[in-house]
Design a protein around this motif. Structure first.
Motif, short mmCIF file in Angstrom:
data_model
loop_
_atom_site.label_atom_id
_atom_site.label_comp_id
_atom_site.label_asym_id
_atom_site.label_seq_id
_atom_site.Cartn_x
_atom_site.Cartn_y
_atom_site.Cartn_z
N GLY A 250 -4.50 7.85 -1.84
CA GLY A 250 -4.26 7.56 -0.43
C GLY A 250 -5.26 8.25 0.48
O GLY A 250 -5.03 8.42 1.66
N GLU B 57 0.83 -1.21 0.00
CA GLU B 57 0.00 0.00 0.00
C GLU B 57 0.87 1.26 0.00
O GLU B 57 0.56 2.24 -0.69
N GLU B 58 1.94 1.23 0.77
CA GLU B 58 2.83 2.38 0.82
C GLU B 58 3.53 2.58 -0.52
O GLU B 58 3.63 3.68 -1.02
N ASP C 229 0.85 3.44 -3.19
CA ASP C 229 -0.08 4.48 -2.78
C ASP C 229 -1.54 4.10 -3.10
O ASP C 229 -2.24 4.79 -3.82
N LEU C 230 -1.92 2.95 -2.61
CA LEU C 230 -3.28 2.48 -2.82
C LEU C 230 -3.76 1.74 -1.59
O LEU C 230 -2.97 1.47 -0.68
N THR C 231 -5.05 1.46 -1.58
CA THR C 231 -5.61 0.72 -0.46
C THR C 231 -6.06 -0.65 -0.95
O THR C 231 -6.83 -0.74 -1.90
#
Lengths: 398, 84
Positions: B77, B40-41, B44-46
């Motif tokens: 994000g 995720e980092e 830059d997504l969930t």
């Protein structure tokens, strides 16, 4: 119940030996804080465990998983068990307990997590945040590390946490629930947010920690851990263990008075209860390791409480505050001071109150100023009084 | 993603193939949430819980992450991952 092993991490060094040699020399470990920026604090001194390097003791995975306070706790527990002459597999499995004190838990990890959220506006915190922050992480990781399968828990009663934990360990062994315990406390309070909170309390000295001294101006925070191995005297003798001292009793009380102001009566009741639990007469006690924070209020109130419990014998007591050297390690304070007391009894050397400059009529006890004193004592008390008025006092016998 | 697994488990990235299972890599549930955090980092997504539930191999999770990336182009994000 006897103490057969001691492990310490503190501002005085990363092990028991460095801790005791500094206490015996009256050498404080309270220095300007280097771990973070203190420019917004009104104080700049602390008892940081500077010589502690986690990689010297723990593998990468455990260093990654454990907050600093839990790292201290694991390392102190390992040292205590080795000092007791035991291998982890010999601790007794489900008949051994682990009890720790911690006031603020994984404060460093919490601060880091919330800086990401609130300051850096990141969308998530690290997934190990919860197991790092939880105050029982020290006890949990010690149980895993040493294979302790009996009762395990963490007590949080601010500055008395470790004494409450050690008292529970004593009573559980005495009551037959367990045969042995690895107990004490760990604390790592040097996060910026926590220091700002202490700053706001206006109880931290801009100078240094000078307990019982006329010019005292507050406490100095410390960090570290101390863990003790406690076991039944007969069992310890049977296996030929070296016995430091007997943990003979514990007394607890609540002030029921004020959330931060100390009282004379609550601590007095705890000291009297510890003596009664140990079956000791006040006259048998030769040394008191004081709570001795170095605040105006605590030291005068504690003096009055000691006089109330000991009467005329108070003038024959040696009373010192080792917080003047290792700092106030909050939930670990009682454990560090129990270690200091037990080492004092076993070596016949009473650690001093360091940084003492001038007598205060309100603290008119023999506070062993600045230099350790050779003395063999039959019994000793170690006092811990907490914000919130929850007190716990340990009684030791040689 | 293979690099992230290799770093966290300290193994050679060349040993990790799409059909390698997380069990074979010795990864437990705590390792899994750390890996998702790193993904995720990095991207830059969930990644929603449902998207990766029951996934046993590296390839299956890569596929799920690619789907999440496709669903969330230029992910900003601003969507927090599911609750505690």
């Amino acid at each position: 119940m006897v103490v057969t092993g001691i492990g310490v991490v503190s501002a005085l060094g990363p092990d028991r030996e460095s801790f005791w040699s500094a206490l015996a020399a009256g050498r404080p470990g309270l220095e300007p804080i280097t771990g973070l920026d203190t420019s917004r604090l009104s104080f700049n001194r602390g008892g940081e465990a500077r010589e502690f390097r986690p990689q010297d003791h723990l593998d990468d995975a455990l260093t990654h998983l454990a907050d600093r306070f839990a790292q201290f706790t694991i390392v102190a527990a390992r040292e205590a068990v080795a000092d007791a002459g035991l291998e982890p597999g010999e601790l007794g499995g489900a008949r051994c307990g682990v009890m720790t004190g911690s006031c603020v838990g994984g404060q460093t990890s919490e601060d880091e997590a919330f800086v990401r959220l609130y300051r850096q506006d990141r969308p998530r915190v690290h997934p190990l945040s919860v197991p790092r922050i939880m105050a029982n992480a020290g006890a949990s990781l010690v149980s895993m590390d040493l294979g302790i399968q009996g009762p395990g828990f963490t007590v949080s009663t601010a500055c008395s946490s470790a004494n409450h934990a050690l008292g529970q360990a004593l009573w559980m062994i005495r009551g037959g629930a367990i045969d042995r315990a690895v107990a004490g406390g760990g604390e790592a309070p040097f996060s910026f947010g926590n220091l700002m909170a202490w700053n706001a309390m206006r109880v931290v000295s801009r100078d240094t920690c000078r307990p019982f001294s006329a010019d005292r101006s507050g406490m100095i925070l410390g960090e570290g851990a101390a863990m003790l191995v406690l076991e039944e005297a007969a069992a310890a003798r049977a296996r030929g263990a070296r016995i430091y001292a007997e943990l003979a009793g514990c007394g607890m009380s609540s002030d029921a008075h004020h959330i931060t102001q100390p009282s004379e009566q609550g601590p007095g009741r705890a000291m009297a209860a510890a003596l009664a639990d140990a079956g000791l007469a006040p006259e048998q006690v030769g040394y008191v390791n004081a709570h001795g924070t170095g605040t105006r209020a605590n030291d005068a109130t504690e003096t009055a409480a000691i006089r109330g419990v000991f009467g005329a014998h108070a003038d024959r007591l040696a009373v010192s505050s080792t917080k003047s050297m290792h700092g106030h390690a909050l939930g670990a304070a009682g454990a560090l001071e129990a270690a200091a007391t037990v080492l004092a009894m076993s070596t016949g050397l009473l650690p001093p109150t360091a940084n003492f400059t001038a007598a205060d009529p309100e603290c008119d006890l023999d506070v062993v100023p600045n230099e350790a004193r050779a003395a063999s004592v039959e019994a000793a008390l170690s006092n811990s009084f907490a914000f919130g008025g929850l007190n716990a006092v340990l009684a030791f016998r040689t | 993603m293979i690099g992230a697994i290799a770093r966290s488990k300290r193994i050679d990235a060349a040993e990790i193939r799409p059909e390698t299972t997380f069990e074979e890599l010795g990864m437990d549930s705590l390792d899994a949430i750390e890996l998702l955090f790193e993904i995720e980092e990095e991207f830059d997504l969930t990644v929603e819980d449902e998207a990766v539930q029951g996934k046993e191999t590296v390839g299956q999770v890569i596929e799920a992450v690619l789907e999440a990336l496709a669903d969330e182009p230029g992910a900003g994000g601003d969507a927090p991952a599911g609750g505690e």
